[in-house]
Design an enzyme around this catalytic site. Structure first.
Site, PDB file in Angstrom:
ATOM      1  N   ARG A 191       6.492   8.084  16.808  1.00 48.63           N
ATOM      2  CA  ARG A 191       7.888   8.125  17.536  1.00 48.63           C
ATOM      3  C   ARG A 191       8.163   9.553  17.921  1.00 48.63           C
ATOM      4  O   ARG A 191       8.086  10.438  16.775  1.00 48.63           O
ATOM      5  CB  ARG A 191       8.890   7.339  16.732  1.00 48.63           C
ATOM      6  CG  ARG A 191       8.714   5.924  16.517  1.00 48.63           C
ATOM      7  CD  ARG A 191       8.977   5.195  17.989  1.00 48.63           C
ATOM      8  NE  ARG A 191       8.632   3.690  18.015  1.00 48.63           N
ATOM      9  CZ  ARG A 191       7.540   3.060  18.225  1.00 48.63           C
ATOM     10  NH1 ARG A 191       6.389   3.614  18.662  1.00 48.63           N
ATOM     11  NH2 ARG A 191       7.481   1.728  18.135  1.00 48.63           N
ATOM     12  N   HIS A 239       3.342   6.720  26.348  1.00 45.25           N
ATOM     13  CA  HIS A 239       3.395   5.613  25.399  1.00 45.25           C
ATOM     14  C   HIS A 239       2.193   4.591  25.437  1.00 45.25           C
ATOM     15  O   HIS A 239       2.579   3.586  25.220  1.00 45.25           O
ATOM     16  CB  HIS A 239       4.689   5.100  25.458  1.00 45.25           C
ATOM     17  CG  HIS A 239       5.117   4.389  24.006  1.00 45.25           C
ATOM     18  ND1 HIS A 239       6.162   4.395  23.337  1.00 45.25           N
ATOM     19  CD2 HIS A 239       4.325   3.771  23.155  1.00 45.25           C
ATOM     20  CE1 HIS A 239       6.295   3.864  22.085  1.00 45.25           C
ATOM     21  NE2 HIS A 239       4.912   3.516  22.110  1.00 45.25           N
TER      22      HIS A 239
END
Ligand code: NAP
Length: 276
Positions: A191, A239
């Protein structure tokens, strides 16, 4: 309708607005289709029904493949050859054997262990760090602050695969970056907020770090004004390192729901205090 919302027993969610979950008063549990559940943990808090996160061997395989692919990208100096091509520069760089390189993994969970095995098989040295101690054949495993320091000092490539929690937010900061080898590289598939973005950019600009491969960001999509987009030492990915597979995740969720209906038991759930 209100009536329908009251009847919902469990929710299968990807990255929902936690307010939509909070509006379901009869929920007994939540199945996340994502491995990372930091947003649900943070916004639903202690009152949340049990959360089951996706644990999928196919997801682990895909992530391990991404870790190996981008490790090779760095090991084989692809960023430097791309730059040289732009300058029409024909120049051979020294080959680095995987056996001369150490890959440091932050996180030895479902994804970290799969990545470790893939890297070992490819001939890299692998050191991993986790909260609790682990034994993984062929991998040096470390814990605690001293363990982290040791991992940073020996890693040629640091790979982040820890969940985002209170304990890992800003984990990779200026002092941790300063502890790394000169010219080391970073891959962040966890993250964005695990790494302090400004500190990372400073370490790249000073030459301390050679390159960063970033798949995750504090704000996604990454805003057009982010310095990461244009940075010559950064690879920006949207992502995509390990997308959830519809087929395998559907099978796993269906299996978990079936077991719950038949026996009333849930798979391991997220520890809300720990945050993952
Ligand atoms: P996991 O099975 O829960 O493993 C997490 C690992 O991190 C464990 O080894 C855990 O230690 C370690 N850890 C957690 N907090 C720590 C701390 N404070 N200090 C040291 N180690 C700590 O999770 P996973 O399935 O491997 O997934 C990891 C993360 O990858 C997810 O949370 C998600 O954010 C991210 N992810 C990204 C993508 C993508 O496409 N970019 C896709 C999927 C997942 P213990 O073993 O001791 O518990």
């Amino acid at each position: 309708s209100e009536e329908q919302r009251r009847m919902v027993e469990f929710a299968i969610v990807a990255n929902p607005d936690p307010a939509d979950i909070a509006a379901l008063p009869g929920l007994t549990w939540i199945h996340s289709l994502w491995a990372g559940v930091e947003r649900l943990v943070l916004e639903l808090g202690e009152k949340a029904p049990p959360i089951v996160r996706l644990k999928d061997p196919e997801l682990s395989r895909v992530m391990a493949e991404a870790v190996l692919a981008w490790t090779y990208y760095l090991q084989r100096d692809m960023p430097a050859y791309r730059d040289n091509q732009q300058k029409a520069l024909w120049q051979e760089l020294d080959y680095r054997h995987p056996g001369e390189m150490t890959i440091g993994l932050l996180g030895l969970g479902a994804l970290g262990v799969a990545a470790a095995e893939r890297l070992l098989h490819a001939g890299f040295n692998v050191t991993g760090w986790s909260r609790s101690s682990k034994a993984i054949e062929g991998v040096e495993t470390l814990t605690g602050d001293d363990g982290l320091q040791g991992l940073l000092e020996k890693s040629d490539i640091l790979v982040c695969l820890v969940p985002l929690t209170d304990a890992t937010r800003g984990l990779v900061n200026a002092s941790r970056l300063a502890a790394m080898k000169n010219g080391a590289a970073i891959i962040n598939f966890a993250r964005g907020a695990v790494i302090v973005a400004d500190h990372l950019i400073a370490a790249l600009d000073s030459g301390k770090l050679s390159h960063a491969v970033l798949d995750v960001f504090e704000q996604e999509p990454l805003p057009a004004a982010s310095p990461f987009w244009q940075h010559p030492k950064v690879a920006v990915l949207p992502h995509i390192s390990a997308p959830t597979s519809r087929e395998s995740s559907a099978r796993i969720v269906a299996g978990n729901v079936r077991t719950w209906r038949e026996t009333g038991t849930l798979p391991e759930t997220v520890d809300m205090a720990r945050g993952y």
